[in-house]
Design a protein around this motif. Structure first.
Motif, PDB file in Angstrom:
ATOM      1  N   PRO A  42       0.816  -1.215   0.000  1.00  0.00           N
ATOM      2  CA  PRO A  42       0.000   0.000   0.000  1.00  0.00           C
ATOM      3  C   PRO A  42       0.855   1.274   0.000  1.00  0.00           C
ATOM      4  O   PRO A  42       0.498   2.269  -0.626  1.00  0.00           O
ATOM      5  N   GLU A  43       1.998   1.234   0.680  1.00  0.00           N
ATOM      6  CA  GLU A  43       2.889   2.403   0.705  1.00  0.00           C
ATOM      7  C   GLU A  43       3.442   2.696  -0.694  1.00  0.00           C
ATOM      8  O   GLU A  43       3.536   3.862  -1.094  1.00  0.00           O
ATOM      9  N   GLU A  44       3.802   1.647  -1.429  1.00  0.00           N
ATOM     10  CA  GLU A  44       4.306   1.854  -2.793  1.00  0.00           C
ATOM     11  C   GLU A  44       3.218   2.398  -3.709  1.00  0.00           C
ATOM     12  O   GLU A  44       3.487   3.276  -4.537  1.00  0.00           O
ATOM     13  N   VAL A  45       2.010   1.889  -3.557  1.00  0.00           N
ATOM     14  CA  VAL A  45       0.894   2.398  -4.358  1.00  0.00           C
ATOM     15  C   VAL A  45       0.677   3.877  -4.064  1.00  0.00           C
ATOM     16  O   VAL A  45       0.456   4.672  -4.981  1.00  0.00           O
ATOM     17  N   ALA A  46       0.798   4.277  -2.804  1.00  0.00           N
ATOM     18  CA  ALA A  46       0.642   5.687  -2.437  1.00  0.00           C
ATOM     19  C   ALA A  46       1.713   6.548  -3.110  1.00  0.00           C
ATOM     20  O   ALA A  46       1.424   7.629  -3.615  1.00  0.00           O
ATOM     21  N   VAL A  47       2.958   6.067  -3.127  1.00  0.00           N
ATOM     22  CA  VAL A  47       4.043   6.818  -3.784  1.00  0.00           C
ATOM     23  C   VAL A  47       3.781   6.926  -5.283  1.00  0.00           C
ATOM     24  O   VAL A  47       3.953   7.995  -5.877  1.00  0.00           O
ATOM     25  N   GLY A  53       1.543   8.472 -11.159  1.00  0.00           N
ATOM     26  CA  GLY A  53       1.321   7.138 -11.708  1.00  0.00           C
ATOM     27  C   GLY A  53       2.541   6.506 -12.349  1.00  0.00           C
ATOM     28  O   GLY A  53       2.434   5.459 -12.981  1.00  0.00           O
ATOM     29  N   LYS A  54       3.713   7.107 -12.205  1.00  0.00           N
ATOM     30  CA  LYS A  54       4.926   6.535 -12.798  1.00  0.00           C
ATOM     31  C   LYS A  54       5.342   5.266 -12.065  1.00  0.00           C
ATOM     32  O   LYS A  54       5.420   5.238 -10.846  1.00  0.00           O
ATOM     33  N   ILE A  55       5.628   4.211 -12.837  1.00  0.00           N
ATOM     34  CA  ILE A  55       6.153   2.963 -12.304  1.00  0.00           C
ATOM     35  C   ILE A  55       7.525   2.768 -12.926  1.00  0.00           C
ATOM     36  O   ILE A  55       7.682   2.866 -14.151  1.00  0.00           O
ATOM     37  N   PHE A  56       8.524   2.492 -12.129  1.00  0.00           N
ATOM     38  CA  PHE A  56       9.880   2.300 -12.611  1.00  0.00           C
ATOM     39  C   PHE A  56      10.186   0.810 -12.675  1.00  0.00           C
ATOM     40  O   PHE A  56       9.800   0.060 -11.785  1.00  0.00           O
ATOM     41  N   VAL A  57      10.873   0.385 -13.738  1.00  0.00           N
ATOM     42  CA  VAL A  57      11.184  -1.028 -13.959  1.00  0.00           C
ATOM     43  C   VAL A  57      12.693  -1.173 -14.096  1.00  0.00           C
ATOM     44  O   VAL A  57      13.323  -0.421 -14.840  1.00  0.00           O
ATOM     45  N   SER A  58      13.269  -2.130 -13.393  1.00  0.00           N
ATOM     46  CA  SER A  58      14.694  -2.430 -13.513  1.00  0.00           C
ATOM     47  C   SER A  58      14.839  -3.864 -13.990  1.00  0.00           C
ATOM     48  O   SER A  58      14.273  -4.782 -13.405  1.00  0.00           O
ATOM     49  N   VAL A  59      15.584  -4.055 -15.077  1.00  0.00           N
ATOM     50  CA  VAL A  59      15.824  -5.392 -15.633  1.00  0.00           C
ATOM     51  C   VAL A  59      17.320  -5.653 -15.577  1.00  0.00           C
ATOM     52  O   VAL A  59      18.108  -4.880 -16.124  1.00  0.00           O
ATOM     53  N   MET A  60      17.723  -6.720 -14.898  1.00  0.00           N
ATOM     54  CA  MET A  60      19.146  -7.045 -14.786  1.00  0.00           C
ATOM     55  C   MET A  60      19.615  -7.696 -16.085  1.00  0.00           C
ATOM     56  O   MET A  60      19.545  -8.906 -16.255  1.00  0.00           O
ATOM     57  N   SER A  61      20.055  -6.859 -17.027  1.00  0.00           N
ATOM     58  CA  SER A  61      20.495  -7.380 -18.314  1.00  0.00           C
ATOM     59  C   SER A  61      21.856  -6.846 -18.726  1.00  0.00           C
ATOM     60  O   SER A  61      22.374  -7.244 -19.738  1.00  0.00           O
ATOM     61  N   GLY A  62      22.404  -5.932 -17.977  1.00  0.00           N
ATOM     62  CA  GLY A  62      23.710  -5.388 -18.343  1.00  0.00           C
ATOM     63  C   GLY A  62      23.576  -4.181 -19.239  1.00  0.00           C
ATOM     64  O   GLY A  62      23.152  -3.127 -18.813  1.00  0.00           O
ATOM     65  N   GLU A  63      23.924  -4.342 -20.504  1.00  0.00           N
ATOM     66  CA  GLU A  63      23.967  -3.224 -21.446  1.00  0.00           C
ATOM     67  C   GLU A  63      22.704  -3.071 -22.291  1.00  0.00           C
ATOM     68  O   GLU A  63      22.411  -1.998 -22.771  1.00  0.00           O
ATOM     69  N   THR A  64      21.981  -4.142 -22.521  1.00  0.00           N
ATOM     70  CA  THR A  64      20.856  -4.128 -23.453  1.00  0.00           C
ATOM     71  C   THR A  64      19.543  -3.995 -22.707  1.00  0.00           C
ATOM     72  O   THR A  64      19.379  -4.558 -21.629  1.00  0.00           O
ATOM     73  N   PHE A  65      18.615  -3.252 -23.280  1.00  0.00           N
ATOM     74  CA  PHE A  65      17.278  -3.151 -22.700  1.00  0.00           C
ATOM     75  C   PHE A  65      16.343  -3.989 -23.550  1.00  0.00           C
ATOM     76  O   PHE A  65      16.118  -3.696 -24.716  1.00  0.00           O
ATOM     77  N   PHE A  66      15.821  -5.041 -22.962  1.00  0.00           N
ATOM     78  CA  PHE A  66      14.926  -5.927 -23.688  1.00  0.00           C
ATOM     79  C   PHE A  66      13.533  -5.317 -23.757  1.00  0.00           C
ATOM     80  O   PHE A  66      13.121  -4.603 -22.846  1.00  0.00           O
ATOM     81  N   PRO A  67      12.775  -5.598 -24.842  1.00  0.00           N
ATOM     82  CA  PRO A  67      11.401  -5.096 -24.907  1.00  0.00           C
ATOM     83  C   PRO A  67      10.630  -5.527 -23.659  1.00  0.00           C
ATOM     84  O   PRO A  67      10.638  -6.699 -23.289  1.00  0.00           O
ATOM     85  N   THR A  68       9.997  -4.580 -23.002  1.00  0.00           N
ATOM     86  CA  THR A  68       9.315  -4.825 -21.742  1.00  0.00           C
ATOM     87  C   THR A  68       7.936  -4.188 -21.791  1.00  0.00           C
ATOM     88  O   THR A  68       7.800  -3.055 -22.234  1.00  0.00           O
ATOM     89  N   LEU A  69       6.930  -4.922 -21.353  1.00  0.00           N
ATOM     90  CA  LEU A  69       5.578  -4.372 -21.250  1.00  0.00           C
ATOM     91  C   LEU A  69       5.159  -4.441 -19.796  1.00  0.00           C
ATOM     92  O   LEU A  69       5.248  -5.496 -19.169  1.00  0.00           O
ATOM     93  N   VAL A  70       4.741  -3.317 -19.260  1.00  0.00           N
ATOM     94  CA  VAL A  70       4.195  -3.253 -17.913  1.00  0.00           C
ATOM     95  C   VAL A  70       2.739  -2.855 -18.077  1.00  0.00           C
ATOM     96  O   VAL A  70       2.448  -1.832 -18.694  1.00  0.00           O
ATOM     97  N   GLY A  71       1.821  -3.680 -17.588  1.00  0.00           N
ATOM     98  CA  GLY A  71       0.409  -3.364 -17.758  1.00  0.00           C
ATOM     99  C   GLY A  71      -0.478  -4.263 -16.932  1.00  0.00           C
ATOM    100  O   GLY A  71       0.004  -5.091 -16.156  1.00  0.00           O
ATOM    101  N   SER A  72      -1.752  -4.119 -17.128  1.00  0.00           N
ATOM    102  CA  SER A  72      -2.729  -4.946 -16.427  1.00  0.00           C
ATOM    103  C   SER A  72      -2.692  -6.366 -16.977  1.00  0.00           C
ATOM    104  O   SER A  72      -2.133  -6.620 -18.049  1.00  0.00           O
ATOM    105  N   SER A  73      -3.308  -7.285 -16.248  1.00  0.00           N
ATOM    106  CA  SER A  73      -3.349  -8.666 -16.730  1.00  0.00           C
ATOM    107  C   SER A  73      -3.997  -8.730 -18.108  1.00  0.00           C
ATOM    108  O   SER A  73      -3.535  -9.467 -18.981  1.00  0.00           O
TER     109      SER A  73
END
Length: 96
Positions: A42-47, A53-73
């Motif tokens: 709940p604290e994260e939702v409040a932030v 409404g910004k959500i930050f995503v971290s992917v452990m991939s090194g140098e490349t950013f893989f295509p990523t989709l963040v969304g509802s089910s």
């Protein structure tokens, strides 16, 4: 930090050996895409609500950013149809 959450159609996966900094999770794959679900506190939702409404995503991939989709089910389910099978519709969950 979000916590891995099981969902209908997912399978469990353990953390890699020796990695106590990685939580066991649940995932779905159709051979081309891998999906996981995350439950925020709940604290994260409040932030997130506070920062527009910004959500930050971290992917452990090194140098490349893989295509990523963040969304509802449902938005993720619909995208998967373009690449093969998808997971079932999710039941409505009430957060208490």
């Amino acid at each position: 930090m979000g916590f891995p959450a099981p969902f209908v159609g997912s399978r469990p996966i353990a953390a890699p050996p020796g990695r106590d900094d990685i939580l066991p999770a649940h995932y779905f794959t159709n051979g081309k895409c891998v999906v996981s679900a995350w439950q925020l506190t709940p604290e994260e939702v409040a932030v997130i609500n506070h920062n527009g409404g910004k959500i930050f995503v971290s992917v452990m991939s090194g140098e490349t950013f893989f295509p990523t989709l963040v969304g509802s089910s449902e938005s993720v389910r619909m995208m998967l149809l373009d690449y093969g099978k998808t997971f079932p519709s999710q039941p409505v969950e009430v957060i208490a």
